[in-house]
Design a protein around this motif. Structure first.
Motif, PDB file in Angstrom:
ATOM      1  N   ALA A 117      31.339  43.852  22.922  1.00  0.00           N
ATOM      2  CA  ALA A 117      31.124  42.864  23.749  1.00  0.00           C
ATOM      3  C   ALA A 117      31.142  43.581  25.006  1.00  0.00           C
ATOM      4  N   ASP A 118      31.858  44.591  25.559  1.00  0.00           N
ATOM      5  CA  ASP A 118      31.625  45.430  26.679  1.00  0.00           C
ATOM      6  C   ASP A 118      30.362  46.093  27.081  1.00  0.00           C
ATOM      7  N   ILE A 119      29.936  46.709  25.794  1.00  0.00           N
ATOM      8  CA  ILE A 119      28.788  47.581  25.955  1.00  0.00           C
ATOM      9  C   ILE A 119      27.695  46.585  26.170  1.00  0.00           C
ATOM     10  N   GLU A 120      27.592  45.356  25.385  1.00  0.00           N
ATOM     11  CA  GLU A 120      26.603  44.510  25.507  1.00  0.00           C
ATOM     12  C   GLU A 120      26.299  43.899  27.033  1.00  0.00           C
ATOM     13  N   THR A 121      27.527  43.726  27.390  1.00  0.00           N
ATOM     14  CA  THR A 121      27.505  43.176  29.061  1.00  0.00           C
ATOM     15  C   THR A 121      26.837  44.239  29.829  1.00  0.00           C
ATOM     16  N   MET A 122      27.134  45.788  29.697  1.00  0.00           N
ATOM     17  CA  MET A 122      26.795  46.679  30.295  1.00  0.00           C
ATOM     18  C   MET A 122      25.181  46.926  30.165  1.00  0.00           C
ATOM     19  N   ILE A 123      24.695  46.670  29.016  1.00  0.00           N
ATOM     20  CA  ILE A 123      23.243  46.734  28.765  1.00  0.00           C
ATOM     21  C   ILE A 123      22.727  45.616  29.412  1.00  0.00           C
ATOM     22  N   ASP A 153      33.083  38.831  20.431  1.00  0.00           N
ATOM     23  CA  ASP A 153      31.887  39.803  21.030  1.00  0.00           C
ATOM     24  C   ASP A 153      31.205  39.314  22.154  1.00  0.00           C
ATOM     25  N   GLN A 154      31.830  38.211  22.575  1.00  0.00           N
ATOM     26  CA  GLN A 154      31.112  37.419  23.609  1.00  0.00           C
ATOM     27  C   GLN A 154      31.828  37.474  25.196  1.00  0.00           C
ATOM     28  N   ASN A 155      31.235  37.906  26.210  1.00  0.00           N
ATOM     29  CA  ASN A 155      32.016  37.822  27.677  1.00  0.00           C
ATOM     30  C   ASN A 155      31.473  36.697  28.363  1.00  0.00           C
ATOM     31  N   PHE A 156      32.521  36.336  29.093  1.00  0.00           N
ATOM     32  CA  PHE A 156      32.210  35.253  29.967  1.00  0.00           C
ATOM     33  C   PHE A 156      32.929  35.361  31.225  1.00  0.00           C
ATOM     34  N   SER A 157      32.276  35.525  32.343  1.00  0.00           N
ATOM     35  CA  SER A 157      32.757  35.974  33.620  1.00  0.00           C
ATOM     36  C   SER A 157      32.376  35.150  34.696  1.00  0.00           C
ATOM     37  N   TYR A 158      33.319  35.163  35.765  1.00  0.00           N
ATOM     38  CA  TYR A 158      33.075  34.352  36.911  1.00  0.00           C
ATOM     39  C   TYR A 158      33.613  35.043  38.156  1.00  0.00           C
ATOM     40  N   THR A 159      32.790  35.066  39.123  1.00  0.00           N
ATOM     41  CA  THR A 159      32.904  35.848  40.335  1.00  0.00           C
ATOM     42  C   THR A 159      33.409  35.001  41.698  1.00  0.00           C
ATOM     43  N   VAL A 160      34.509  35.114  42.152  1.00  0.00           N
ATOM     44  CA  VAL A 160      34.958  34.068  43.084  1.00  0.00           C
ATOM     45  C   VAL A 160      34.134  34.553  44.410  1.00  0.00           C
ATOM     46  N   THR A 161      33.798  33.084  44.873  1.00  0.00           N
ATOM     47  CA  THR A 161      32.816  33.526  46.083  1.00  0.00           C
ATOM     48  C   THR A 161      33.830  33.145  47.405  1.00  0.00           C
ATOM     49  N   ALA A 162      32.939  32.855  48.521  1.00  0.00           N
ATOM     50  CA  ALA A 162      33.814  32.781  49.948  1.00  0.00           C
ATOM     51  C   ALA A 162      34.067  31.404  49.816  1.00  0.00           C
ATOM     52  N   ASP A 163      33.422  30.484  49.367  1.00  0.00           N
ATOM     53  CA  ASP A 163      33.494  29.144  49.407  1.00  0.00           C
ATOM     54  C   ASP A 163      34.765  28.819  48.567  1.00  0.00           C
ATOM     55  N   ASP A 164      34.992  29.368  47.495  1.00  0.00           N
ATOM     56  CA  ASP A 164      36.199  29.293  46.652  1.00  0.00           C
ATOM     57  C   ASP A 164      37.490  29.480  47.247  1.00  0.00           C
ATOM     58  N   VAL A 165      37.377  30.388  48.258  1.00  0.00           N
ATOM     59  CA  VAL A 165      38.805  30.659  48.973  1.00  0.00           C
ATOM     60  C   VAL A 165      38.921  30.257  50.315  1.00  0.00           C
TER      61      VAL A 165
END
Length: 400
Positions: free
Chosen positions: A315-321, A225-237
């Motif tokens: 997990a999804d609804i918790e992330t959205m909250i 029930d846990q989410n882990f997210s990473y968003t790719v940045t301009a430096d990454d690419v």
């Protein structure tokens, strides 16, 4: 020598009376207008300074109107996000209730769908004068002050960041997901190679790889029930960097930092893209899902087709909250900043008006006393002129 052609005494008296009348006229003007400097001819330097300050006061009045509009606009967005947060909490209760074996999941899903419709209508209605700060990623700016440096003036703006809570389904991402090879190959990749799911047995591990992830795409790993997210940045690419490795390494660090009992993650550069290996040495099996979402997806995109019985529903609804709470907090901070700036401008305007008054306003007590004195002087001047005008008549006695 006495002369009937030139009356020096009368000329002196007349000149004095003219001066008195001029001063009296100026004093009367001060009393009637309330200003000691009413025009450029009174004191050109002070008049010019006062007019510049008056123009700034007028500008600050316009800025105050802009700030008031900005406060109203942000207030609408904040109120909407607070309402959405409450609705998401209600959805969370439906998800939890569906876990009961005796629950009617169909009824609960119908209730959830109604709540989702309310969320969507709230998002759509949260606009002020056509500006909606929660239905897209487009922010706006509000004029916060005018700054003067010598004779030049610039307008300073306060940026209001948008909080994208749109529920539209995310576009297909360029990033691709593949089942791992180094530790289990059971990850079921679905959709357009952007989603995958697997149950990691106790004492086993599963891995997955990425390819072609693009800037602003978000990779989300759900464990239980846990989410882990990473968003790719301009430096990454950027040239010379491996965005896939960077994203997986960051996800590894997030998972390990969460301290899930028996669960560890590591990055394995087994091939060109590398893989993230999740090892489960806990007592129970754990479900893992992996998703790649494209740039521009709203924080509530998960509500599109949301199922309360889905494996990652809680997990999804918790992330959205949390996303909604963060949005409300951001708007609250922005609204507070605008309010503080508005109070500052009000005080600054008052200070400028006081300064202008010190430069051009008449001292009414002094003007009153001066008026009384000048009126007496005018009367005496008139008497002196009358006496001086009678002096030539005294010459008649010489010819009797």
């Amino acid at each position: 020598m006495s002369s009937i052609l030139t009356n020096s005494s009368a000329m002196v008296a007349l000149q004095t009376l003219r001066g008195i009348n001029s001063s009296l006229e100026k004093t009367q003007s001060e009393i009637s207008t309330g200003k000691s400097v009413g025009s450029a001819k009174d004191n050109s330097a002070v008049w010019a300074i006062s007019k510049v300050m008056e123009s700034d006061v007028a500008g600050f009045d316009a800025v105050s109107d802009s700030l008031a509009t900005g406060q109203a606009m942000v207030g609408v967005a904040r109120t909407a996000t607070e309402t959405i947060t409450d609705l998401l909490k209600d959805i969370k209760t439906k998800v939890i209730a569906s876990r009961d074996a005796t629950a009617s999941t169909t009824k609960l899903q119908n209730e959830t769908d109604e709540l989702i419709s309310l969320v969507e209508s709230t998002i759509s209605a949260a606009q002020f004068n056509g500006v909606n700060l929660i239905n897209s990623g487009t922010g706006t700016s509000v004029v916060g002050s005018i700054d003067r440096s010598g004779s030049s003036v610039t307008a300073n703006t306060i940026t209001i960041d948008a909080q994208n809570l749109n529920t539209a389904a995310a576009a297909t991402a360029a990033g691709q997901l593949a089942a791992g090879t180094t530790s289990g190959t059971n990850l079921v990749v679905v959709g357009n190679n952007n989603d995958g799911a697997v149950s990691i047995a106790s004492g086993a591990g599963e891995s997955f790889g990425l390819s072609a992830v693009a800037q602003d795409e978000t990779i989300t790993v759900t464990l239980g029930d846990q989410n882990f997210s990473y968003t790719v940045t301009a430096d990454d690419v950027a040239a010379g960097n491996d965005a896939n490795e960077i994203a997986l390494s960051n996800l590894r660090d997030l998972i390990n930092a969460a301290g899930i009992t028996g669960v560890t993650a590591l990055y394995d550069p087994v091939n060109a893209a590398g893989e993230l290996v999740v090892d489960n040495q806990g007592a129970d099996d754990i479900n893992m899902t992996v998703r790649v979402r494209a740039d521009g997806a709203g924080a509530l995109a998960g509500l599109n087709g949301f199922s309360i019985t889905g494996g990652t529903a809680l997990a999804d609804i918790e992330t959205m909250i949390n996303a909604s709470i963060d949005a409300a907090a951001a708007f609250g901070a922005a609204e507070s900043r605008l309010e503080t700036q508005s109070d500052f401008l009000s005080n600054l305007t008052d200070a400028l008006k006081t300064g202008i008054g010190a430069l051009v306003d008449a001292d009414m007590e002094e003007a009153s006393a001066r008026l009384q004195a000048l009126q007496v002087q005018q009367q005496l001047g008139t008497q002196a002129l009358s006496i001086a005008n009678q002096a030539p008549q005294n010459l008649l006695s010489l010819f009797r």
